[in-house]
Design an enzyme around this catalytic site. Structure first.
Site, PDB file in Angstrom:
ATOM      1  N   TYR A   1      -1.065 -13.542   2.413  1.00  0.00           N
ATOM      2  CA  TYR A   1      -0.743 -12.377   1.581  1.00  0.00           C
ATOM      3  C   TYR A   1      -1.934 -11.987   0.709  1.00  0.00           C
ATOM      4  O   TYR A   1      -2.255 -10.807   0.562  1.00  0.00           O
ATOM      5  CB  TYR A   1       0.485 -12.683   0.711  1.00  0.00           C
ATOM      6  CG  TYR A   1       0.947 -11.506  -0.120  1.00  0.00           C
ATOM      7  CD1 TYR A   1       1.515 -10.392   0.494  1.00  0.00           C
ATOM      8  CD2 TYR A   1       0.805 -11.498  -1.508  1.00  0.00           C
ATOM      9  CE1 TYR A   1       1.928  -9.303  -0.261  1.00  0.00           C
ATOM     10  CE2 TYR A   1       1.222 -10.415  -2.265  1.00  0.00           C
ATOM     11  CZ  TYR A   1       1.782  -9.319  -1.635  1.00  0.00           C
ATOM     12  OH  TYR A   1       2.191  -8.239  -2.367  1.00  0.00           O
TER      13      TYR A   1
ATOM     14  N   TYR B 273      10.985  -7.865  -2.774  1.00  0.00           N
ATOM     15  CA  TYR B 273      11.688  -7.570  -1.520  1.00  0.00           C
ATOM     16  C   TYR B 273      13.125  -8.066  -1.661  1.00  0.00           C
ATOM     17  O   TYR B 273      13.339  -9.253  -1.940  1.00  0.00           O
ATOM     18  CB  TYR B 273      11.040  -8.319  -0.346  1.00  0.00           C
ATOM     19  CG  TYR B 273       9.611  -7.914  -0.046  1.00  0.00           C
ATOM     20  CD1 TYR B 273       9.335  -6.773   0.699  1.00  0.00           C
ATOM     21  CD2 TYR B 273       8.527  -8.693  -0.481  1.00  0.00           C
ATOM     22  CE1 TYR B 273       8.026  -6.404   0.999  1.00  0.00           C
ATOM     23  CE2 TYR B 273       7.219  -8.338  -0.179  1.00  0.00           C
ATOM     24  CZ  TYR B 273       6.978  -7.180   0.553  1.00  0.00           C
ATOM     25  OH  TYR B 273       5.675  -6.835   0.844  1.00  0.00           O
TER      26      TYR B 273
ATOM     27  N   PRO C 268       4.565  -1.788   7.588  1.00  0.00           N
ATOM     28  CA  PRO C 268       4.175  -1.805   6.175  1.00  0.00           C
ATOM     29  C   PRO C 268       4.565  -3.090   5.433  1.00  0.00           C
ATOM     30  O   PRO C 268       4.012  -3.369   4.365  1.00  0.00           O
ATOM     31  CB  PRO C 268       4.924  -0.599   5.586  1.00  0.00           C
ATOM     32  CG  PRO C 268       6.045  -0.325   6.535  1.00  0.00           C
ATOM     33  CD  PRO C 268       5.560  -0.753   7.885  1.00  0.00           C
TER      34      PRO C 268
ATOM     35  N   LYS D 196      -0.586  -4.822   4.914  1.00  0.00           N
ATOM     36  CA  LYS D 196      -1.876  -5.303   5.431  1.00  0.00           C
ATOM     37  C   LYS D 196      -2.801  -4.190   5.943  1.00  0.00           C
ATOM     38  O   LYS D 196      -3.990  -4.421   6.164  1.00  0.00           O
ATOM     39  CB  LYS D 196      -1.631  -6.291   6.585  1.00  0.00           C
ATOM     40  CG  LYS D 196      -1.099  -7.631   6.125  1.00  0.00           C
ATOM     41  CD  LYS D 196      -2.194  -8.407   5.451  1.00  0.00           C
ATOM     42  CE  LYS D 196      -1.679  -9.600   4.687  1.00  0.00           C
ATOM     43  NZ  LYS D 196      -2.345  -9.794   3.400  1.00  0.00           N
TER      44      LYS D 196
ATOM     45  N   HIS E 159      -1.400  -9.073  -9.718  1.00  0.00           N
ATOM     46  CA  HIS E 159      -0.169  -9.836  -9.491  1.00  0.00           C
ATOM     47  C   HIS E 159      -0.453 -11.216  -8.910  1.00  0.00           C
ATOM     48  O   HIS E 159      -1.406 -11.404  -8.164  1.00  0.00           O
ATOM     49  CB  HIS E 159       0.748  -9.069  -8.534  1.00  0.00           C
ATOM     50  CG  HIS E 159       1.385  -7.857  -9.171  1.00  0.00           C
ATOM     51  ND1 HIS E 159       2.246  -7.038  -8.499  1.00  0.00           N
ATOM     52  CD2 HIS E 159       1.290  -7.358 -10.441  1.00  0.00           C
ATOM     53  CE1 HIS E 159       2.658  -6.081  -9.326  1.00  0.00           C
ATOM     54  NE2 HIS E 159       2.074  -6.243 -10.496  1.00  0.00           N
TER      55      HIS E 159
HETATM   56  C1  PHB Z   1       3.630  -0.572  -1.962  1.00  0.00           C
HETATM   57  O1  PHB Z   1       3.469  -0.855  -3.148  1.00  0.00           O
HETATM   58  O2  PHB Z   1       3.413   0.560  -1.536  1.00  0.00           O
HETATM   59  C2  PHB Z   1       4.052  -1.627  -0.988  1.00  0.00           C
HETATM   60  C3  PHB Z   1       4.474  -2.861  -1.449  1.00  0.00           C
HETATM   61  C4  PHB Z   1       4.861  -3.826  -0.548  1.00  0.00           C
HETATM   62  C5  PHB Z   1       4.831  -3.563   0.805  1.00  0.00           C
HETATM   63  C6  PHB Z   1       4.402  -2.335   1.253  1.00  0.00           C
HETATM   64  C7  PHB Z   1       4.008  -1.359   0.362  1.00  0.00           C
HETATM   65  O3  PHB Z   1       5.209  -4.498   1.673  1.00  0.00           O
END
Ligand code: PHB
Ligand code: APR
Length: 404
Positions: A388, A205, A297, A301, A77
């Site tokens: 990131y 998000y 989460p 990280k 990505h």
């Molecule tokens: C995930 O794909 O599990 C995932 C994606 C984004 C996050 C946390 C976990 O911020």
């Protein structure tokens, strides 16, 4: 020595990403270790966790020869999407940094690392019960554990505490010599794995005034999605229909089709908190990964920090066994912590911008103002992307001293 005794250079407690990566990095330097894991191998291989791997982490795993399957199977990505006010915005970090994020479940990495460990022929005990650590204020720390009904003893030079936040290494240190810094949030993430098609081609998000929803994926027909829920949530109150209705409501937009719903194959609840332990060592015991620090989460990280800690410690141990002294080991905490705090700052930024924190319009308008900067400012995107996709590791992975 009885036949139940084992002698090794480094006793590694915990077969998560930190312990297994460290074991392999040590092996590549000709340093022997024993890995002890409380759970069964099947349990560890099946444990679903986050799945976004930084470019920096992938680079190290690649150099170690541990990323063949990752390169074949991971989704590559450029960044992620944010959605607010029913509009979707792509944050293209690749454009600004030339780097990528790799979407590959933590369980897959762990499986690859277990396979690699097994190929080395070095010892690894699953189902190791009642692990204890002692004498780590000396140069002769001792680990004991029970395996297949036998009590066993390991005499090591060092202990690597890679046993997560609820492990025994954190419990065993002298708390009066440590600073435990933490922040908890009044919410949790309800996570699901579902047989549905992702609504976007990269993770998203959705910052809704009522709370966050996260829409990630593991493949073309497999999604990993999360909902911000109150910290005291009972999973039993969340049936499939309620989960899908809330995911759909928070992710509703004017520029994409509605979220697909389907079979939910796993669900779990994870609290959100941040913890940093300083120092991350006592005598000959070192804490790595979740045993030393927790990140929420948001931003995924955790695994990446576990691998960068392993890199720092394995290099310091390499220096020590090369006869160049203890300085690098003594500097383990000071070397590892700055990057950990950068990840904490990044996770805090994402967490407070994307979640509903307080009631009322002030909270939402403040968050929206920050989201608008993320969506519209190239400088903001570059700054977010740098972290990131992974700040440089504190130490590079040293070339192996012995053939793999
Ligand atoms: C995930 O794909 O599990 C995932 C994606 C984004 C996050 C946390 C976990 O911020
Ligand atoms: N004895 C032996 N093993 C133990 C003990 C114990 N007393 N207690 C815990 N463990 C094991 C756990 O079963 C687990 O397999 O230690 C391992 C710790 O692994 P992780 O929890 O995966 O932690 P870490 O390797 O630091 O990786 C951090 O994992 O928790 C996620 O999201 C977090 O991505 C982050 C990553």
């Amino acid at each position: 020595m009885s036949h139940n005794d084992i002698r090794c250079q480094v006793a590694i407690i915990g077969a998560g990403p930190a312990g297994l990566a460290l074991a392999h990095m040590l092996h590549r330097q000709g340093i022997d270790s024993v890995v002890l894991e409380r759970q069964s191998e099947a349990h560890v291989r099946a444990r679903i966790r986050a799945g976004v791997i930084e470019q920096s982490t992938v680079d190290v795993l690649t150099e170690l020869g541990l990323a063949d399957r990752l390169h074949a199977e991971a989704l590559v990505h450029d960044g992620f999407y944010i959605r607010f006010d029913r509009q979707t915005h792509h944050l293209d970090f690749h454009r600004h940094t030339g780097r990528h994020a790799f979407v590959y479940g933590q369980a897959e990495i762990v499986a690859d690392l277990i396979d690699a460990r097994r190929q080395t022929g070095r010892p690894m005990f699953f189902d190791a019960a009642d692990v204890t650590v002692a004498d780590f204020d000396t140069d002769h720390p001792v680990v004991e554990f029970t395996h297949e009904g036998r009590r066993r003893r390991i005499d090591a030079d060092f202990i690597a505490g890679c046993d997560g936040f609820h492990g025994i290494c954190r419990e065993s240190i002298d708390a009066s010599r440590f600073n435990f810094m933490d922040r908890s949030y009044p919410f949790a993430w309800l996570g699901i794995m579902a047989r549905t098609t992702p609504v976007t081609d990269e993770g998203m998000y959705c910052a809704h005034p009522d709370g966050l929803s996260v829409h990630s994926m593991r493949g073309p027909h497999l999604t990993r999605q999360y909902l911000q829920v109150p910290a005291d949530t009972d999973l039993a109150d969340w049936g499939d229909e309620r989960i899908w209705a809330e995911l759909r409501r928070r992710s509703a937009s004017d520029d994409h089709p509605e979220l697909e719903t389907g079979e939910i194959i796993e669900r779990s609840l994870a609290p959100l908190r941040s913890v940093v332990t300083d120092p991350m060592q006592q005598g000959s015991l070192f804490l790595l990964g979740d045993a030393a620090h927790i990140v929420p989460p948001t931003g995924a990280k955790g695994l990446n920090l576990a691998i960068s800690d392993a890199c720092v410690l394995s290099n310091a141990l390499g220096v020590f066994y090369h006869g160049a002294g203890r300085d690098a080991l003594d500097a383990y905490t000071a070397t590892a912590l700055p990057r950990i705090w950068q990840a904490q700052a990044f996770s805090w930024n994402l967490t407070t911008t994307l979640h509903r924190l307080g009631d009322g319009d002030f909270d939402w308008n403040l968050r929206r103002a920050r989201l608008q900067r993320w969506a519209n400012s190239v400088d903001e995107q570059r700054a977010l992307g740098e972290v990131y996709l992974g700040l440089p590791f504190p130490t590079s992975w040293h070339p192996p001293m012995v053939p793999a």
